[in-house]
Write a protein that holds these residues in place. Structure first.
Motif, PDB file in Angstrom:
ATOM      1  N   ALA A   1       0.790  -1.252   0.122  1.00 25.92           N
ATOM      2  CA  ALA A   1       0.126   0.064   0.087  1.00 25.92           C
ATOM      3  C   ALA A   1       0.989   1.215   0.125  1.00 25.92           C
ATOM      4  O   ALA A   1       0.339   2.256   0.318  1.00 25.92           O
ATOM      5  CB  ALA A   1      -0.872   0.051   1.254  1.00 25.92           C
ATOM      6  N   LEU A   2       2.289   1.190  -0.199  1.00 30.32           N
ATOM      7  CA  LEU A   2       3.213   2.310  -0.445  1.00 30.32           C
ATOM      8  C   LEU A   2       3.096   2.617  -1.961  1.00 30.32           C
ATOM      9  O   LEU A   2       2.910   1.753  -2.849  1.00 30.32           O
ATOM     10  CB  LEU A   2       4.310   2.103   0.087  1.00 30.32           C
ATOM     11  CG  LEU A   2       4.892   1.675   1.428  1.00 30.32           C
ATOM     12  CD1 LEU A   2       6.273   1.536   1.698  1.00 30.32           C
ATOM     13  CD2 LEU A   2       4.354   2.982   2.307  1.00 30.32           C
ATOM     14  N   GLU A   3       3.376   4.099  -2.222  1.00 29.13           N
ATOM     15  CA  GLU A   3       3.626   4.231  -3.453  1.00 29.13           C
ATOM     16  C   GLU A   3       5.089   4.427  -3.609  1.00 29.13           C
ATOM     17  O   GLU A   3       5.535   4.898  -2.802  1.00 29.13           O
ATOM     18  CB  GLU A   3       2.898   5.722  -3.860  1.00 29.13           C
ATOM     19  CG  GLU A   3       1.414   5.752  -4.313  1.00 29.13           C
ATOM     20  CD  GLU A   3       1.040   6.978  -4.520  1.00 29.13           C
ATOM     21  OE1 GLU A   3       1.594   7.576  -5.543  1.00 29.13           O
ATOM     22  OE2 GLU A   3       0.078   7.372  -4.108  1.00 29.13           O
ATOM     23  N   ILE A   4       5.491   3.718  -4.497  1.00 27.20           N
ATOM     24  CA  ILE A   4       7.029   3.779  -4.902  1.00 27.20           C
ATOM     25  C   ILE A   4       7.233   4.188  -6.410  1.00 27.20           C
ATOM     26  O   ILE A   4       6.712   3.742  -7.342  1.00 27.20           O
ATOM     27  CB  ILE A   4       7.488   2.268  -4.745  1.00 27.20           C
ATOM     28  CG1 ILE A   4       7.292   1.859  -3.513  1.00 27.20           C
ATOM     29  CG2 ILE A   4       9.060   2.310  -4.910  1.00 27.20           C
ATOM     30  CD1 ILE A   4       7.288   0.135  -3.091  1.00 27.20           C
ATOM     31  N   TYR A   5       8.208   5.316  -6.434  1.00 26.11           N
ATOM     32  CA  TYR A   5       8.604   5.621  -7.743  1.00 26.11           C
ATOM     33  C   TYR A   5      10.030   5.503  -7.990  1.00 26.11           C
ATOM     34  O   TYR A   5      10.864   5.672  -7.109  1.00 26.11           O
ATOM     35  CB  TYR A   5       8.509   7.247  -7.771  1.00 26.11           C
ATOM     36  CG  TYR A   5       7.029   7.503  -7.791  1.00 26.11           C
ATOM     37  CD1 TYR A   5       6.272   7.927  -8.995  1.00 26.11           C
ATOM     38  CD2 TYR A   5       6.247   7.957  -6.589  1.00 26.11           C
ATOM     39  CE1 TYR A   5       4.847   8.295  -8.996  1.00 26.11           C
ATOM     40  CE2 TYR A   5       5.028   8.237  -6.558  1.00 26.11           C
ATOM     41  CZ  TYR A   5       4.284   8.434  -7.887  1.00 26.11           C
ATOM     42  OH  TYR A   5       2.895   8.751  -7.703  1.00 26.11           O
ATOM     43  N   PHE A   6      10.391   5.007  -9.239  1.00 23.86           N
ATOM     44  CA  PHE A   6      11.723   5.080  -9.679  1.00 23.86           C
ATOM     45  C   PHE A   6      11.790   6.176 -10.778  1.00 23.86           C
ATOM     46  O   PHE A   6      10.990   6.126 -11.726  1.00 23.86           O
ATOM     47  CB  PHE A   6      12.000   3.577 -10.403  1.00 23.86           C
ATOM     48  CG  PHE A   6      12.160   2.505  -9.080  1.00 23.86           C
ATOM     49  CD1 PHE A   6      13.315   2.317  -8.751  1.00 23.86           C
ATOM     50  CD2 PHE A   6      11.186   1.903  -8.697  1.00 23.86           C
ATOM     51  CE1 PHE A   6      13.656   1.162  -7.757  1.00 23.86           C
ATOM     52  CE2 PHE A   6      11.033   0.713  -7.843  1.00 23.86           C
ATOM     53  CZ  PHE A   6      12.385   0.792  -7.281  1.00 23.86           C
ATOM     54  N   THR A   7      12.574   6.970 -10.655  1.00 31.16           N
ATOM     55  CA  THR A   7      12.728   8.302 -11.625  1.00 31.16           C
ATOM     56  C   THR A   7      12.843   7.873 -12.834  1.00 31.16           C
ATOM     57  O   THR A   7      13.570   6.755 -13.298  1.00 31.16           O
ATOM     58  CB  THR A   7      13.642   9.190 -10.892  1.00 31.16           C
ATOM     59  OG1 THR A   7      14.942   8.659 -11.074  1.00 31.16           O
ATOM     60  CG2 THR A   7      13.447   9.649  -9.652  1.00 31.16           C
ATOM     61  N   LYS A   8      12.569   8.812 -13.903  1.00 29.16           N
ATOM     62  CA  LYS A   8      13.178   8.412 -15.125  1.00 29.16           C
ATOM     63  C   LYS A   8      14.388   8.718 -15.467  1.00 29.16           C
ATOM     64  O   LYS A   8      15.033   9.299 -14.679  1.00 29.16           O
ATOM     65  CB  LYS A   8      12.238   9.629 -16.200  1.00 29.16           C
ATOM     66  CG  LYS A   8      10.512   9.493 -16.094  1.00 29.16           C
ATOM     67  CD  LYS A   8      10.066  10.304 -16.820  1.00 29.16           C
ATOM     68  CE  LYS A   8       9.723  11.521 -16.341  1.00 29.16           C
ATOM     69  NZ  LYS A   8       9.084  12.350 -16.841  1.00 29.16           N
ATOM     70  N   GLU A   9      14.908   8.262 -16.759  1.00 28.04           N
ATOM     71  CA  GLU A   9      16.462   8.427 -17.088  1.00 28.04           C
ATOM     72  C   GLU A   9      16.303   9.952 -17.020  1.00 28.04           C
ATOM     73  O   GLU A   9      15.645  10.732 -17.448  1.00 28.04           O
ATOM     74  CB  GLU A   9      16.549   7.889 -18.263  1.00 28.04           C
ATOM     75  CG  GLU A   9      18.155   8.046 -18.790  1.00 28.04           C
ATOM     76  CD  GLU A   9      18.216   7.406 -20.173  1.00 28.04           C
ATOM     77  OE1 GLU A   9      19.426   7.615 -20.567  1.00 28.04           O
ATOM     78  OE2 GLU A   9      17.251   7.057 -20.646  1.00 28.04           O
ATOM     79  N   LYS A  10      17.650  10.480 -16.545  1.00 27.60           N
ATOM     80  CA  LYS A  10      17.965  11.920 -16.388  1.00 27.60           C
ATOM     81  C   LYS A  10      17.071  12.587 -15.434  1.00 27.60           C
ATOM     82  O   LYS A  10      17.090  13.784 -15.820  1.00 27.60           O
ATOM     83  CB  LYS A  10      18.030  12.388 -17.750  1.00 27.60           C
ATOM     84  CG  LYS A  10      19.081  11.838 -18.770  1.00 27.60           C
ATOM     85  CD  LYS A  10      19.961  12.691 -19.482  1.00 27.60           C
ATOM     86  CE  LYS A  10      20.699  12.061 -20.581  1.00 27.60           C
ATOM     87  NZ  LYS A  10      21.748  11.513 -20.216  1.00 27.60           N
TER      88      LYS A  10
END
Length: 174
Positions: free
Chosen positions: A75-84
């Motif tokens: 139930a956590l939101e997890i983001y992996f950023t975009k390149e650059k």
């Protein structure tokens, strides 16, 4: 009619926290970054459940080719950023997107530059050490509650006469 107060929001700079918490830093230094990331996510999920705060974790994938991604786990939101795109940039966007008059936003990072920008947007900083203390405190309280619940479960059993217990046991086996 007064507007309902929004649930507080905690945005966590994932790799910054991994580098700051001793247990997670040891895993990272041993080349076990996946384990460090999973352990951080697990601890933050428990903290979210206990504290009532909404938690978002951002991991910097600046040098990783491809499109950024979002996932939900525990139930956590997890983001992996975009390149650059750095984690700091993504966190700034999330603060802007989630800022509302009736919501308090905290950002957990020890990155000084990021802290200054975040303050300017109305969010409050939570240092890596503060977050660790909060998470450890919540974990201790959860453990105490579990222990108390287990102890009370044993003390509330109903005593049965031996003949009735035998009848129930017979039914259970059939």
């Amino acid at each position: 009619m007064a507007k309902r107060k929004e649930k507080p929001l905690l945005i966590v700079d994932g790799y910054n926290i991994i580098g700051a918490w001793p247990q997670l830093r040891e895993l990272k230094d041993a080349g076990r970054m996946d384990e460090a990331r999973d352990l951080l996510i697990s601890k933050l999920a428990d903290y979210q459940s206990y504290s009532g705060m909404k938690v978002i974790v951002v991991f910097d994938a600046y040098t990783v080719p491809g499109v950024g991604r979002q996932q939900k786990q525990y139930a956590l939101e997890i983001y992996f950023t975009k390149e650059k795109e750095t984690a700091d940039e993504k966190i700034e966007k999330l603060v802007q997107e989630n800022w509302k008059k009736n919501r308090q936003i905290y950002v957990a990072t020890s990155d000084y530059t990021s802290q200054r920008v975040i303050f300017g947007q109305g969010a409050l900083r939570k240092s890596a050490r503060e977050l660790l203390l909060d998470v450890e405190s919540a974990d201790q309280e959860i453990q105490q509650q579990v222990k108390k619940t287990q102890e009370s479960a044993f003390s509330t059993r109903i005593e049965l006469k031996e003949e009735i217990a035998k009848i129930f046991e017979k039914w259970r086996r059939e």
